[in-house]
Design an enzyme around this catalytic site. Structure first.
Site, PDB file in Angstrom:
ATOM      1  N   GLN A 157       0.832  -1.196   0.000  1.00  0.00           N
ATOM      2  CA  GLN A 157       0.000   0.000   0.000  1.00  0.00           C
ATOM      3  C   GLN A 157       0.871   1.251   0.000  1.00  0.00           C
ATOM      4  O   GLN A 157       1.841   1.345   0.749  1.00  0.00           O
ATOM      5  CB  GLN A 157      -0.952   0.018   1.200  1.00  0.00           C
ATOM      6  CG  GLN A 157      -0.273   0.005   2.553  1.00  0.00           C
ATOM      7  CD  GLN A 157      -1.254  -0.096   3.702  1.00  0.00           C
ATOM      8  OE1 GLN A 157      -1.668  -1.184   4.078  1.00  0.00           O
ATOM      9  NE2 GLN A 157      -1.621   1.028   4.277  1.00  0.00           N
ATOM     10  N   SER A 213       1.505   6.489   3.386  1.00  0.00           N
ATOM     11  CA  SER A 213       2.238   7.517   4.136  1.00  0.00           C
ATOM     12  C   SER A 213       3.163   8.322   3.226  1.00  0.00           C
ATOM     13  O   SER A 213       3.697   7.811   2.244  1.00  0.00           O
ATOM     14  CB  SER A 213       3.062   6.883   5.254  1.00  0.00           C
ATOM     15  OG  SER A 213       2.222   6.307   6.227  1.00  0.00           O
ATOM     16  N   SER A 273       6.031  -0.898   3.011  1.00  0.00           N
ATOM     17  CA  SER A 273       6.533  -2.250   3.288  1.00  0.00           C
ATOM     18  C   SER A 273       6.404  -3.142   2.061  1.00  0.00           C
ATOM     19  O   SER A 273       5.399  -3.109   1.358  1.00  0.00           O
ATOM     20  CB  SER A 273       5.755  -2.873   4.448  1.00  0.00           C
ATOM     21  OG  SER A 273       5.859  -2.087   5.612  1.00  0.00           O
ATOM     22  N   GLU A 306      -6.385  -3.027   8.324  1.00  0.00           N
ATOM     23  CA  GLU A 306      -4.979  -3.045   8.715  1.00  0.00           C
ATOM     24  C   GLU A 306      -4.849  -3.184  10.224  1.00  0.00           C
ATOM     25  O   GLU A 306      -4.067  -4.000  10.724  1.00  0.00           O
ATOM     26  CB  GLU A 306      -4.290  -1.767   8.236  1.00  0.00           C
ATOM     27  CG  GLU A 306      -2.821  -1.680   8.632  1.00  0.00           C
ATOM     28  CD  GLU A 306      -2.152  -0.426   8.114  1.00  0.00           C
ATOM     29  OE1 GLU A 306      -0.935  -0.461   7.898  1.00  0.00           O
ATOM     30  OE2 GLU A 306      -2.852   0.592   7.930  1.00  0.00           O
ATOM     31  N   GLU A 312      -0.450   7.921  19.196  1.00  0.00           N
ATOM     32  CA  GLU A 312      -1.262   9.110  19.439  1.00  0.00           C
ATOM     33  C   GLU A 312      -2.536   9.098  18.594  1.00  0.00           C
ATOM     34  O   GLU A 312      -3.634   9.426  19.075  1.00  0.00           O
ATOM     35  CB  GLU A 312      -0.440  10.367  19.131  1.00  0.00           C
ATOM     36  CG  GLU A 312       0.715  10.611  20.092  1.00  0.00           C
ATOM     37  CD  GLU A 312       1.920   9.715  19.837  1.00  0.00           C
ATOM     38  OE1 GLU A 312       2.824   9.671  20.675  1.00  0.00           O
ATOM     39  OE2 GLU A 312       1.950   9.045  18.783  1.00  0.00           O
TER      40      GLU A 312
END
Length: 414
Positions: free
Chosen positions: A135, A138, A170, A253, A382
């Site tokens: 995927q 990011s 990844s 995920e 977070e």
């Protein structure tokens, strides 16, 4: 949830156990049994080849992605049967590492949003391990704030021209396909201007550079997209609805990573404490302080297991993965890091070593070095705490200064 197998489930478990007894790659058992999370051997060329062979063998016998529909390479198994299979597969499940992103994260997105023709084309090969997926989400300036990504997709005749950069991707170095989230409209609020696509890893204009990690491995990649053309037929969902599609990906995920893909290291620590000696003599397990720490982690891992069971119960009722999947990922990641640090402390000065020279063959050192990445990938601690607070506990949302503002009007440092 009833944890005792029904007669039908017991029969299914017996069938799975019998097939594994005859077909599992026994020659890899000791290697897999001793491998730790973050161990380089799990991504060696030999292990990747063994993983693909294992996927082919499973699919040929109907044991790969068993909860998928038959027409897509599965066997229409229930979520409970999928859990039973994972329990029985045991250590051989480590061979699923390179296909986990495709099977557990990309495939649910395709099942929900791809055309019927695309599902029949891609999903069976994904289930068999013949094709690997990753995927492209990011970005250097949009990691935790995924909706703030700036990779742009501009309309062209018959498709889209993509330019931008991705990072922490990844498995791209041996992937065949990828799903890609890009911005198609900057004049609307950031969540409304995104669109999801998929493309081949060999598409012209797509290049990547492996990122050297603290473990010595290079499982992540920095990706560059320069005038990459994607046909409109490779769009997933309506234009501008990419965030909705991405939520399908993200929820699966966190379900995959939190409930089934991320160990905590507790079993390894318990076994080690039963054998290791304390500095003052005697087994570590006999030390009250060690037992107290083990008890706390035992309770936590039990909580993780039962939380995962609630998610499985929801899936059995036909519900989609929800925000509660963030709990497993958040807790498992921090627990693994704590356990690895504790084990290394028990090893005293020997804990500074790595590899086979270290106690327990360095499994806890490898686990500690890799654990930092687990607390970032799939959503930082977070971000996950914010999701749990707002969508699970119903607490007021954080103040968002960019809410409702067109993306191209948001002040930036760029």
């Amino acid at each position: 949830m009833d944890f005792v197998d029904s007669p039908e489930q017991a029969e299914f478990r017996a069938q799975a156990r019998a097939w594994l007894a005859e077909h599992a790659p026994r020659e890899l058992y000791e290697v897999l049994k001793s491998a730790s999370y973050g161990d380089a051997i799990l991504e060696s060329p030999e292990m990747i080849a063994a993983s693909k062979a294992w996927q082919r063998k499973k699919q040929a016998a109907g044991w790969a992605c068993i909860h998928w529909p038959r027409e897509y390479g599965g066997r229409d198994a229930t979520p409970i049967e999928q859990v039973i299979w994972q329990e029985e597969e045991g250590v051989y499940g480590l061979l699923n590492k390179i296909v986990m992103t495709g099977q557990g994260i990309c495939a649910p997105t395709l099942i929900s949003w791809a055309t019927e023709e695309q599902k029949r084309r891609f999903l069976p090969k994904l289930a068999s391990g013949e094709e690997i997926w990753c995927q492209l989400f990011s970005e250097p300036a949009a990691g935790s704030d995924l909706a703030g990504l700036i990779t742009r997709a501009e309309r062209r005749e018959g498709g889209w021209l993509i330019n931008g950069q991705k990072v922490w991707t990844s498995h791209l170095h041996y992937a065949d396909h990828a799903i890609l989230l890009a911005r198609t409209d900057s004049s609307v609020p950031k969540h409304e201007g995104l669109t999801m696509f998929f493309l081949g890893a060999d598409t012209p204009g797509l290049s990547y550079q492996p990122i050297k990690q603290i473990t010595g491995q290079s499982g992540f990649n920095e990706v560059f997209l320069t005038d990459v053309f994607i046909p409109d037929s490779q769009r997933l969902g309506p234009v501008g609805h990419g965030w909705r599609v991405a939520l399908t990906t993200l929820m699966n995920e966190r379900l995959t990573v939190g409930n089934g893909g991320m160990p905590t290291g507790f079993k390894e620590l318990f076994s080690y404490c039963c054998m290791a000696e304390c500095s003052g003599g005697g087994r570590a397990i006999d030390d009250p302080w060690v037992r107290s720490k083990l008890a706390n982690w035992a309770v936590r891992t039990s909580g993780l297991r039962h939380t995962a069971s609630r998610s499985i119960s929801a899936l059995c009722k036909g519900q989609a993965p929800g925000p509660e999947g963030s709990i497993g990922k958040l807790v498992a990641g921090t627990t693994m890091q704590e356990i690895a640090m504790f084990a290394i402390d028990l090893q005293s000065e020997l804990g500074v070593q790595q590899g086979e020279q270290a106690p327990a063959d360095g499994r806890f050192q490898a686990m500690l070095l890799r654990s930092a990445g687990t607390r970032i990938e799939g959503g930082t601690d977070e971000i996950l705490r914010g999701i749990i607070a707002e969508r699970v506990l119903g607490l007021p949302p954080d103040v968002r200064a960019d809410k409702g503002i067109p993306f191209n009007k948001i002040p930036t440092g760029r």
